[in-house]
Design an enzyme around this catalytic site. Structure first.
Site, PDB file in Angstrom:
ATOM      1  N   ALA A  64       0.839  -1.203   0.000  1.00 35.85           N
ATOM      2  CA  ALA A  64       0.000   0.000   0.000  1.00 35.85           C
ATOM      3  C   ALA A  64       0.864   1.238   0.000  1.00 35.85           C
ATOM      4  CB  ALA A  64      -0.903   0.005   1.241  1.00 35.85           C
TER       5      ALA A  64
ATOM      6  N   TYR B 153      -5.427   9.820   1.031  1.00 33.88           N
ATOM      7  CA  TYR B 153      -5.107   8.428   1.380  1.00 33.88           C
ATOM      8  C   TYR B 153      -6.394   7.617   1.600  1.00 33.88           C
ATOM      9  CZ  TYR B 153      -3.863   4.540   4.493  1.00 33.88           C
ATOM     10  OH  TYR B 153      -3.767   3.297   5.091  1.00 33.88           O
TER      11      TYR B 153
HETATM   12  N1  LIG Z   1      -0.189   1.936   9.311  1.00 30.35           N
HETATM   13  C1  LIG Z   1      -1.419   2.192   9.754  1.00 30.35           C
HETATM   14  O1  LIG Z   1      -1.634   2.891  10.756  1.00 30.35           O
HETATM   15  C2  LIG Z   1      -2.601   1.593   9.042  1.00 30.35           C
HETATM   16  C3  LIG Z   1      -3.874   1.847   9.540  1.00 30.35           C
HETATM   17  C4  LIG Z   1      -4.956   1.284   8.898  1.00 30.35           C
HETATM   18  C5  LIG Z   1      -4.772   0.492   7.778  1.00 30.35           C
HETATM   19  N2  LIG Z   1      -3.525   0.284   7.291  1.00 30.35           N
HETATM   20  C6  LIG Z   1      -3.378  -0.565   6.088  1.00 30.35           C
HETATM   21  O2  LIG Z   1      -2.733  -1.760   6.495  1.00 30.35           O
HETATM   22  C7  LIG Z   1      -1.955  -2.273   5.421  1.00 30.35           C
HETATM   23  C8  LIG Z   1      -0.555  -2.573   5.905  1.00 30.35           C
HETATM   24  O3  LIG Z   1       0.007  -1.351   6.360  1.00 30.35           O
HETATM   25  P1  LIG Z   1       1.483  -1.255   6.948  1.00 30.35           P
HETATM   26  O4  LIG Z   1       1.402  -0.390   8.141  1.00 30.35           O
HETATM   27  O5  LIG Z   1       2.094  -2.604   7.027  1.00 30.35           O
HETATM   28  O6  LIG Z   1       2.162  -0.412   5.786  1.00 30.35           O
HETATM   29  P2  LIG Z   1       3.701  -0.272   5.425  1.00 30.35           P
HETATM   30  O7  LIG Z   1       4.545  -0.659   6.578  1.00 30.35           O
HETATM   31  O8  LIG Z   1       3.854   1.069   4.800  1.00 30.35           O
HETATM   32  O9  LIG Z   1       3.854  -1.399   4.317  1.00 30.35           O
HETATM   33  C9  LIG Z   1       3.392  -1.251   3.014  1.00 30.35           C
HETATM   34  C10 LIG Z   1       4.387  -1.941   2.124  1.00 30.35           C
HETATM   35  O10 LIG Z   1       3.938  -1.834   0.770  1.00 30.35           O
HETATM   36  C11 LIG Z   1       5.048  -1.481  -0.012  1.00 30.35           C
HETATM   37  N3  LIG Z   1       4.617  -0.877  -1.249  1.00 30.35           N
HETATM   38  C12 LIG Z   1       4.362   0.429  -1.521  1.00 30.35           C
HETATM   39  N4  LIG Z   1       4.004   0.566  -2.804  1.00 30.35           N
HETATM   40  C13 LIG Z   1       4.045  -0.665  -3.368  1.00 30.35           C
HETATM   41  C14 LIG Z   1       3.811  -1.169  -4.646  1.00 30.35           C
HETATM   42  N5  LIG Z   1       3.458  -0.371  -5.662  1.00 30.35           N
HETATM   43  N6  LIG Z   1       3.957  -2.494  -4.865  1.00 30.35           N
HETATM   44  C15 LIG Z   1       4.313  -3.326  -3.882  1.00 30.35           C
HETATM   45  N7  LIG Z   1       4.566  -2.913  -2.634  1.00 30.35           N
HETATM   46  C16 LIG Z   1       4.430  -1.596  -2.380  1.00 30.35           C
HETATM   47  C17 LIG Z   1       5.851  -0.555   0.857  1.00 30.35           C
HETATM   48  O11 LIG Z   1       7.173  -0.411   0.384  1.00 30.35           O
HETATM   49  P3  LIG Z   1       7.952   0.986   0.676  1.00 30.35           P
HETATM   50  O12 LIG Z   1       7.917   1.172   2.158  1.00 30.35           O
HETATM   51  O13 LIG Z   1       9.298   0.715   0.121  1.00 30.35           O
HETATM   52  O14 LIG Z   1       7.172   2.038  -0.062  1.00 30.35           O
HETATM   53  C18 LIG Z   1       5.779  -1.293   2.187  1.00 30.35           C
HETATM   54  O15 LIG Z   1       6.777  -2.288   2.268  1.00 30.35           O
HETATM   55  C19 LIG Z   1      -2.040  -1.228   4.310  1.00 30.35           C
HETATM   56  O16 LIG Z   1      -3.023  -1.617   3.398  1.00 30.35           O
HETATM   57  C20 LIG Z   1      -2.485   0.027   5.023  1.00 30.35           C
HETATM   58  O17 LIG Z   1      -3.193   0.893   4.168  1.00 30.35           O
HETATM   59  C21 LIG Z   1      -2.431   0.804   7.900  1.00 30.35           C
END
Ligand SMILES: NC(=O)c1ccc[n+]([C@@H]2O[C@H](COP(=O)([O-])OP(=O)(O)OC[C@H]3O[C@@H](n4cnc5c(N)ncnc54)[C@H](OP(=O)(O)O)[C@@H]3O)[C@@H](O)[C@H]2O)c1
Length: 295
Positions: free
Chosen positions: A65, A130
């Site tokens: 994401a 977002y």
């Molecule tokens: N973090 C929060 O507070 C939160 C809250 C609610 C929901 N969510 C959702 O939960 C899910 C997991 O979040 P998370 O916190 O684990 O996020 P994260 O740590 O930012 O992980 C997202 C991963 O996706 C990678 N990515 C970005 N663009 C991409 C692409 N085009 N193709 C393949 N990979 C790509 C990122 O790489 P880079 O880092 O190198 O860009 C990162 O490794 C997401 O769907 C997010 O929207 C998160």
């Protein structure tokens, strides 16, 4: 010999992806393939198709994401490409290959004006780019692959990666006083608990103990708090001498607006898949212990 069913995890290097990786060794009946952004950029659609043709996964968990909430305000096209269009294409490819698709979404699909927890059928109305891009992903996934499971979560943190807990611990090591917003209410989610829930859903459906029941589900830890409460708990658990001061959202300006209230009602996921919820503070303590052990 019977080949193991494969689970493809996209965005494998993010905080949820890494937590899933930690759990994967417990599921010996399934074979896991974790791919980072560099290995499989989900917005490169031909690459995704090629991977599916070769791998033929039984399940795909999309952890990839665009998560930079403030930067998304000035990178709208990129946020919509990754969180919207690419999710739709991934969901459609899963349908073509008969791959069960699990996608992760967010509490930021809501405007935050509610005063009681949002259910899966509450009206969505994102107030930032977002949130809008994530809603677009939900809509496209459900339209192109109605067999998808989408899990909305909130305030995700883990012992790894960039998140509120790790930022606060760092700030508490550097500063005597930290100001934290006290008028946004939500529920934190330890990514390890979400990873465990995803695995339980897949495992139990794979063993046909539960039916694969497509649709949107809410998941977070139990409890509703402000970011200020969250910071105070981090201070308490880490025994930090830093002073935490409450401030209002108005006093802490950011490029992207945040919902004032984003508590999620988790009844549906509990009733459908027998999911057990952990108390937010207990899960926070487990995460902090892990951070301290990793040092
Ligand atoms: N973090 C929060 O507070 C939160 C809250 C609610 C929901 N969510 C959702 O939960 C899910 C997991 O979040 P998370 O916190 O684990 O996020 P994260 O740590 O930012 O992980 C997202 C991963 O996706 C990678 N990515 C970005 N663009 C991409 C692409 N085009 N193709 C393949 N990979 C790509 C990122 O790489 P880079 O880092 O190198 O860009 C990162 O490794 C997401 O769907 C997010 O929207 C998160």
């Amino acid at each position: 010999m019977k080949t193991k069913s494969k689970i493809l995890v996209t965005g494998g290097n993010g905080q949820l992806g890494k937590e899933l990786w930690e759990f994967s060794s417990l599921h010996t009946g399934l074979e896991f393939v974790f791919l980072s952004k560099e290995e499989l950029p989900i917005h490169q659609f031909e690459l995704v198709r090629n991977y599916f043709n070769t791998l033929k996964p039984a399940y795909c968990i999309n952890c990839a994401a665009y998560t930079a909430v403030d930067k998304a305000e000035s990178e709208k096209d990129l946020a919509f490409l990754i969180n919207g269009e690419a999710v739709g294409v991934l969901a459609a490819i899963c349908k073509e290959h008969n791959t069960k698709f699990i996608h992760i979404s967010t509490d930021y699909v809501f405007n935050g004006e509610a005063v009681y927890p949002y259910t899966e059928s509450s009206l969505t109305d994102p107030i930032n780019v977002y949130g809008s891009s994530k809603l677009e992903g939900e809509d496209q996934a459900m339209e192109l692959n109605p067999d998808s499971i989408i899990i909305r979560t909130s305030w995700l943190y883990s012992a790894l990666g960039k998140n509120f807990v790790r930022t606060m611990i760092q700030l508490m090591n550097e500063k005597d006083q930290i100001k934290v917003v006290n008028d946004q209410l939500g529920s934190p989610t330890n990514a390890a608990d979400l990873a465990e829930t995803i695995f339980n859903i897949i495992g139990l459906c794979h063993l046909q103990i539960y039916d694969w029941s497509p649709g949107i589900y809410n998941f977070s830890n139990e409890g509703a708090i402000s970011w200020y409460d969250f910071a105070k708990a981090i201070k308490e658990i880490t025994n930090s001498p830093s002073v935490i001061k409450p401030i209002s959202t108005k006093e802490y300006s950011t490029p992207a607006k945040r919902p004032g209230y984003s508590v999620l009602d988790k009844t549906k996921i509990q009733e459908t898949f027998g999911v057990k919820l952990r108390d937010w503070k207990k899960s926070l303590a487990i995460c902090i212990e892990k951070i301290e052990n990793n040092r």
